[in-house]
Design a protein around this motif. Structure first.
Motif, PDB file in Angstrom:
ATOM      1  N   HIS A  36       0.894  -1.173  -0.082  1.00  0.00           N
ATOM      2  CA  HIS A  36      -0.115  -0.068   0.126  1.00  0.00           C
ATOM      3  C   HIS A  36       0.867   1.281   0.197  1.00  0.00           C
ATOM      4  O   HIS A  36       1.764   1.323   0.858  1.00  0.00           O
ATOM      5  N   ARG A  37       0.689   2.141  -0.959  1.00  0.00           N
ATOM      6  CA  ARG A  37       1.391   3.245  -0.957  1.00  0.00           C
ATOM      7  C   ARG A  37       2.871   3.069  -1.431  1.00  0.00           C
ATOM      8  O   ARG A  37       3.678   3.518  -0.526  1.00  0.00           O
ATOM      9  N   GLU A  38       3.026   1.995  -2.071  1.00  0.00           N
ATOM     10  CA  GLU A  38       4.468   1.497  -2.303  1.00  0.00           C
ATOM     11  C   GLU A  38       5.221   1.004  -1.110  1.00  0.00           C
ATOM     12  O   GLU A  38       6.528   1.298  -1.269  1.00  0.00           O
ATOM     13  N   LYS A  39       4.700   0.530  -0.132  1.00  0.00           N
ATOM     14  CA  LYS A  39       5.384  -0.037   1.042  1.00  0.00           C
ATOM     15  C   LYS A  39       4.540  -1.177   1.388  1.00  0.00           C
ATOM     16  O   LYS A  39       3.519  -1.517   1.357  1.00  0.00           O
ATOM     17  N   LEU A  40       5.591  -2.131   1.695  1.00  0.00           N
ATOM     18  CA  LEU A  40       5.008  -3.443   2.191  1.00  0.00           C
ATOM     19  C   LEU A  40       4.446  -3.565   3.659  1.00  0.00           C
ATOM     20  O   LEU A  40       5.408  -3.012   4.361  1.00  0.00           O
ATOM     21  N   TYR A  41       3.388  -3.999   4.147  1.00  0.00           N
ATOM     22  CA  TYR A  41       3.143  -4.239   5.483  1.00  0.00           C
ATOM     23  C   TYR A  41       2.870  -5.706   5.895  1.00  0.00           C
ATOM     24  O   TYR A  41       2.375  -6.292   4.971  1.00  0.00           O
ATOM     25  N   GLU A  42       3.378  -5.941   6.725  1.00  0.00           N
ATOM     26  CA  GLU A  42       3.235  -7.449   7.192  1.00  0.00           C
ATOM     27  C   GLU A  42       2.062  -7.551   8.254  1.00  0.00           C
ATOM     28  O   GLU A  42       1.995  -7.098   9.307  1.00  0.00           O
ATOM     29  N   LEU A  43       1.072  -8.173   7.550  1.00  0.00           N
ATOM     30  CA  LEU A  43      -0.184  -8.211   8.405  1.00  0.00           C
ATOM     31  C   LEU A  43      -0.723  -9.453   9.329  1.00  0.00           C
ATOM     32  O   LEU A  43      -1.362  -9.357  10.038  1.00  0.00           O
ATOM     33  N   MET A  44       0.247 -10.547   8.941  1.00  0.00           N
ATOM     34  CA  MET A  44      -0.161 -11.787   9.489  1.00  0.00           C
ATOM     35  C   MET A  44       1.262 -12.520   9.711  1.00  0.00           C
ATOM     36  O   MET A  44       2.088 -12.721   8.761  1.00  0.00           O
ATOM     37  N   PHE A  45       1.622 -13.032  10.605  1.00  0.00           N
ATOM     38  CA  PHE A  45       2.779 -13.913  11.001  1.00  0.00           C
ATOM     39  C   PHE A  45       2.444 -15.376  11.261  1.00  0.00           C
ATOM     40  O   PHE A  45       1.438 -15.645  11.910  1.00  0.00           O
ATOM     41  N   VAL A  46       2.915 -16.417  10.772  1.00  0.00           N
ATOM     42  CA  VAL A  46       2.717 -17.756  10.992  1.00  0.00           C
ATOM     43  C   VAL A  46       3.921 -18.318  11.466  1.00  0.00           C
ATOM     44  O   VAL A  46       5.084 -18.381  10.611  1.00  0.00           O
ATOM     45  N   GLU A  47       3.853 -19.093  12.485  1.00  0.00           N
ATOM     46  CA  GLU A  47       4.878 -19.862  13.070  1.00  0.00           C
ATOM     47  C   GLU A  47       4.298 -21.589  13.091  1.00  0.00           C
ATOM     48  O   GLU A  47       3.384 -21.781  13.493  1.00  0.00           O
ATOM     49  N   CYS A  48       4.877 -22.522  12.415  1.00  0.00           N
ATOM     50  CA  CYS A  48       4.434 -23.643  12.237  1.00  0.00           C
ATOM     51  C   CYS A  48       5.564 -24.974  12.835  1.00  0.00           C
ATOM     52  O   CYS A  48       6.799 -24.553  13.030  1.00  0.00           O
ATOM     53  N   SER A  49       5.190 -25.667  13.369  1.00  0.00           N
ATOM     54  CA  SER A  49       5.963 -26.810  14.051  1.00  0.00           C
ATOM     55  C   SER A  49       5.467 -28.167  13.469  1.00  0.00           C
ATOM     56  O   SER A  49       4.534 -28.319  12.525  1.00  0.00           O
ATOM     57  N   ARG A  50       6.129 -29.374  13.906  1.00  0.00           N
ATOM     58  CA  ARG A  50       5.913 -30.638  13.321  1.00  0.00           C
ATOM     59  C   ARG A  50       4.467 -31.086  14.129  1.00  0.00           C
ATOM     60  O   ARG A  50       4.195 -30.651  15.011  1.00  0.00           O
ATOM     61  N   LEU A  51       4.210 -32.044  13.492  1.00  0.00           N
ATOM     62  CA  LEU A  51       2.881 -32.917  14.116  1.00  0.00           C
ATOM     63  C   LEU A  51       3.135 -33.188  15.561  1.00  0.00           C
ATOM     64  O   LEU A  51       2.474 -33.064  16.601  1.00  0.00           O
ATOM     65  N   ILE A  52       4.373 -33.788  15.926  1.00  0.00           N
ATOM     66  CA  ILE A  52       4.965 -34.176  16.949  1.00  0.00           C
ATOM     67  C   ILE A  52       6.053 -33.330  17.499  1.00  0.00           C
ATOM     68  O   ILE A  52       7.026 -32.991  16.956  1.00  0.00           O
ATOM     69  N   CYS A  53       5.753 -32.125  18.331  1.00  0.00           N
ATOM     70  CA  CYS A  53       6.794 -31.223  18.839  1.00  0.00           C
ATOM     71  C   CYS A  53       7.016 -31.155  20.364  1.00  0.00           C
ATOM     72  O   CYS A  53       5.656 -31.591  21.170  1.00  0.00           O
ATOM     73  N   THR A  54       7.849 -30.716  20.918  1.00  0.00           N
ATOM     74  CA  THR A  54       7.857 -30.570  22.367  1.00  0.00           C
ATOM     75  C   THR A  54       7.277 -29.112  22.934  1.00  0.00           C
ATOM     76  O   THR A  54       7.040 -28.317  21.937  1.00  0.00           O
TER      77      THR A  54
END
Length: 178
Positions: A36-54
């Motif tokens: 927007h207005r020639e600038k990138l905005y980060e609207l969502m962040f995602v962190e993933c792990s494995r099905l089996i994680c600590t």
């Protein structure tokens, strides 16, 4: 309007900006960005792990996600002024077979408030109708919040700093030497 999803462990612009010139930003697993207005905005962040994680991995990702969301909120409010108490940066943590959806909102006192919206089991195996329904409802909630955030971003006003940097026209008049 450009909506980008990036999952190549791209460095967060917001995180790098907050840390200072020449510093490396955090690298979330996935970022959803809007230009927007020639600038990138980060609207969502995602962190993933494995099905089996600590539990430690789950907790570390939760803290990392919160920091990324704070950096994203700082970045947005640095260059434009979306409505307080309305605009939020989304955070999604996928830990094991659970999806946790959070939102960070800046309130009218400029305090960042983290709200946990929902946790739902990801149907990775055949499951009952209720489980699938809750998962789909969570994805629809995510979609609706994203649409509202993009609208709020597009209808926000420029920050004071951006207005000062914008070139202005200067009108000069000749001075009569009478």
């Amino acid at each position: 309007m450009t909506f980008l999803a990036h999952n190549a462990k791209r460095q967060s612009l917001a995180s790098a900006d907050r840390k200072g010139k020449g510093k490396q930003g955090k690298r979330p697993d996935v970022m959803f960005m809007e230009k927007h207005r020639e600038k990138l905005y980060e609207l969502m962040f995602v962190e993933c792990s494995r099905l089996i994680c600590t539990e430690r991995k789950k907790n570390d990702d939760k803290v990392k996600l919160w920091r990324e969301m704070n950096d994203g909120m700082y970045w947005v409010h640095k260059s434009c002024r979306p409505s307080k108490n309305e605009f939020g940066v989304l955070g999604m943590q996928i830990a094991g077979d659970m999806l946790h959806l959070n939102i960070l909102i800046k309130d009218s006192d400029d305090i960042h408030r983290l709200f946990h919206l929902r946790s739902v089991k990801i149907p990775v195996r055949p499951s009952n109708d209720e489980g699938v329904t809750q998962f789909v409802e969570t994805l629809l909630l995510l979609r609706n919040i994203t649409i509202v955030n993009i609208s709020l971003l597009f209808h926000s006003s420029e920050s004071r700093l951006a207005r000062l940097k914008r070139q202005s026209s200067t009108i000069s008049s000749d001075i009569d030497d009478n």
